[in-house]
Design an enzyme around this catalytic site. Structure first.
Site, PDB file in Angstrom:
ATOM      1  N   ASP A 178      42.799  32.871  42.073  1.00  0.00           N
ATOM      2  CA  ASP A 178      41.457  33.294  42.495  1.00  0.00           C
ATOM      3  C   ASP A 178      40.669  33.846  41.321  1.00  0.00           C
ATOM      4  O   ASP A 178      41.230  34.174  40.290  1.00  0.00           O
ATOM      5  CB  ASP A 178      41.573  34.449  43.497  1.00  0.00           C
ATOM      6  CG  ASP A 178      41.997  33.969  44.866  1.00  0.00           C
ATOM      7  OD1 ASP A 178      42.001  32.756  45.080  1.00  0.00           O
ATOM      8  OD2 ASP A 178      42.305  34.833  45.706  1.00  0.00           O
ATOM      9  N   LYS A 234      36.501  31.521  45.143  1.00  0.00           N
ATOM     10  CA  LYS A 234      36.238  32.710  45.938  1.00  0.00           C
ATOM     11  C   LYS A 234      35.191  33.589  45.259  1.00  0.00           C
ATOM     12  O   LYS A 234      35.386  34.785  45.126  1.00  0.00           O
ATOM     13  CB  LYS A 234      37.526  33.514  46.201  1.00  0.00           C
ATOM     14  CG  LYS A 234      38.520  32.820  47.103  1.00  0.00           C
ATOM     15  CD  LYS A 234      38.409  33.340  48.527  1.00  0.00           C
ATOM     16  CE  LYS A 234      39.252  32.555  49.487  1.00  0.00           C
ATOM     17  NZ  LYS A 234      40.523  33.140  49.762  1.00  0.00           N
ATOM     18  N   MET A 263      34.682  45.182  48.876  1.00  0.00           N
ATOM     19  CA  MET A 263      33.638  44.196  49.214  1.00  0.00           C
ATOM     20  C   MET A 263      32.437  44.873  49.876  1.00  0.00           C
ATOM     21  O   MET A 263      31.805  44.293  50.757  1.00  0.00           O
ATOM     22  CB  MET A 263      34.205  43.116  50.172  1.00  0.00           C
ATOM     23  CG  MET A 263      35.362  42.346  49.593  1.00  0.00           C
ATOM     24  SD  MET A 263      36.149  41.253  50.803  1.00  0.00           S
ATOM     25  CE  MET A 263      37.203  42.393  51.681  1.00  0.00           C
TER      26      MET A 263
HETATM   27  N1  SAH Z   1      43.625  41.778  47.206  1.00  0.00           N
HETATM   28  C1  SAH Z   1      42.679  42.534  46.414  1.00  0.00           C
HETATM   29  C2  SAH Z   1      41.379  42.726  47.130  1.00  0.00           C
HETATM   30  C3  SAH Z   1      40.633  41.448  47.468  1.00  0.00           C
HETATM   31  S1  SAH Z   1      39.085  41.733  48.247  1.00  0.00           S
HETATM   32  C4  SAH Z   1      43.311  43.872  46.014  1.00  0.00           C
HETATM   33  O1  SAH Z   1      44.362  44.237  46.563  1.00  0.00           O
HETATM   34  O2  SAH Z   1      42.778  44.542  45.136  1.00  0.00           O
HETATM   35  C5  SAH Z   1      38.001  41.704  46.863  1.00  0.00           C
HETATM   36  C6  SAH Z   1      37.435  43.074  46.605  1.00  0.00           C
HETATM   37  O3  SAH Z   1      38.397  43.873  45.935  1.00  0.00           O
HETATM   38  C7  SAH Z   1      36.220  43.106  45.702  1.00  0.00           C
HETATM   39  O4  SAH Z   1      35.033  42.810  46.426  1.00  0.00           O
HETATM   40  C8  SAH Z   1      36.247  44.549  45.249  1.00  0.00           C
HETATM   41  O5  SAH Z   1      35.764  45.403  46.256  1.00  0.00           O
HETATM   42  C9  SAH Z   1      37.739  44.801  45.120  1.00  0.00           C
HETATM   43  N2  SAH Z   1      38.213  44.620  43.727  1.00  0.00           N
HETATM   44  C10 SAH Z   1      39.101  43.724  43.287  1.00  0.00           C
HETATM   45  N3  SAH Z   1      39.335  43.877  41.965  1.00  0.00           N
HETATM   46  C11 SAH Z   1      38.566  44.922  41.569  1.00  0.00           C
HETATM   47  C12 SAH Z   1      38.372  45.591  40.339  1.00  0.00           C
HETATM   48  N4  SAH Z   1      39.014  45.226  39.218  1.00  0.00           N
HETATM   49  N5  SAH Z   1      37.515  46.643  40.305  1.00  0.00           N
HETATM   50  C13 SAH Z   1      36.868  47.039  41.411  1.00  0.00           C
HETATM   51  N6  SAH Z   1      37.006  46.436  42.605  1.00  0.00           N
HETATM   52  C14 SAH Z   1      37.848  45.392  42.696  1.00  0.00           C
END
Ligand code: SAH
Length: 251
Positions: free
Chosen positions: A37, A59, A173
């Site tokens: 992704d 995505k 998100m």
């Molecule tokens: N599975 C992922 C989340 C997926 S949903 C996890 O466990 O982190 C995607 C959301 O995750 C983004 O919209 C944001 O809100 C958050 N996100 C993912 N990586 C990020 C990062 N490096 N910094 C801040 N928010 C992040």
């Protein structure tokens, strides 16, 4: 009969490529095919075999490069060819990562799989910003909440329970819905003075942090314009950042 393949659902960690688990790294090293992704750091692919096949499935917030059905189909197809397939997902595969649906699809097609946890952004991004998600004096509970629930006005979110019972709230998100989130929490009794932060690209060199309160964060974001991927964290632990921040100091 040809060898049966397998799908490894691997949590890539939140951004800093060194935050993957040792088991996740091992799976990457053995992979014949990696389906990844946008939020899985592409740096990680360097650990794979030179002839590894890579499939980017996108995505992006506004359009998907591969649809979920296409992702499911490609996992099955590659595994049926006898390949070790790594489905590399940002953070933890189960935290807003649809691993349940993808694994179910594998199961229905008789494809074996393993699920390897990862460090989720909702805990790691605050920590790299000097915000520990719990603290003996400031927070005895936290919740991870989607800011992009089905139905965009977030009427399905249980605001009263969140406002009453949870000390640290982490919204994934949620950037587009930040004004709704801030308003709903105050309407349900959270103090407008509650410290609130937004962290963009947490744990990476691009990390940016905006800090305000529930009452001011929308305005702060208008000034600082942080974008996705970003998490919102609401709670007194945000106030610890001033004294505990460390990552940006090192850049
Ligand atoms: N599975 C992922 C989340 C997926 S949903 C996890 O466990 O982190 C995607 C959301 O995750 C983004 O919209 C944001 O809100 C958050 N996100 C993912 N990586 C990020 C990062 N490096 N910094 C801040 N928010 C992040």
């Amino acid at each position: 009969m040809s060898k049966q393949g397998i799908v490894y659902f691997v949590g890539a960690g939140p951004g800093d490529p060194k935050l993957i688990t040792m088991r996740g790294l091992e799976c990457l090293q053995e992979a014949d095919c990696i389906v990844y992704d946008r939020l899985a750091n592409p740096e990680l692919i360097k650990h794979a075999k030179v002839d590894v096949e890579t499939i980017f499935c996108g995505k992006l917030p506004d359009h998907h490069t591969l649809t979920q059905d296409e992702i499911n189909a490609v996992l099955i197809e590659k595994a049926k060819e006898g390949k070790n397939v790594v489905r590399l997902k940002g953070g933890d595969p189960a935290v807003f990562g649809r691993v349940g649906e993808e694994a179910d699809f594998c199961k229905k097609h008789g494809i074996p799989y393993e699920m390897i946890p990862g460090i989720t952004a909702g805990i790691a991004a605050p920590l790299y910003a000097g915000i520990p998600i719990t603290h003996r004096e400031h927070s005895t509970s936290f919740a991870c909440i989607t800011g992009h629930a089905l139905g965009t006005d977030m009427t399905d979110t249980r605001w009263q329970g969140l406002a009453d019972s949870i000390d640290s709230l982490v919204f994934y998100m949620g950037i587009k819905n930040l004004p709704i989130i801030a308003t709903k929490l105050v309407e349900h009794g959270k103090a407008p003075e509650t410290p609130t932060a937004v962290i963009e690209w947490g744990t990476t060199e691009k990390q940016r942090v905006a800090v305000g309160t529930l009452g001011t964060i929308v305005q702060v974001m208008e000034e600082q314009q942080l974008k996705n991927p970003a998490i919102i964290i609401v709670g007194d632990v945000v106030g610890l950042r001033e004294q505990l921040k460390w990552w940006e100091n090192d850049l």
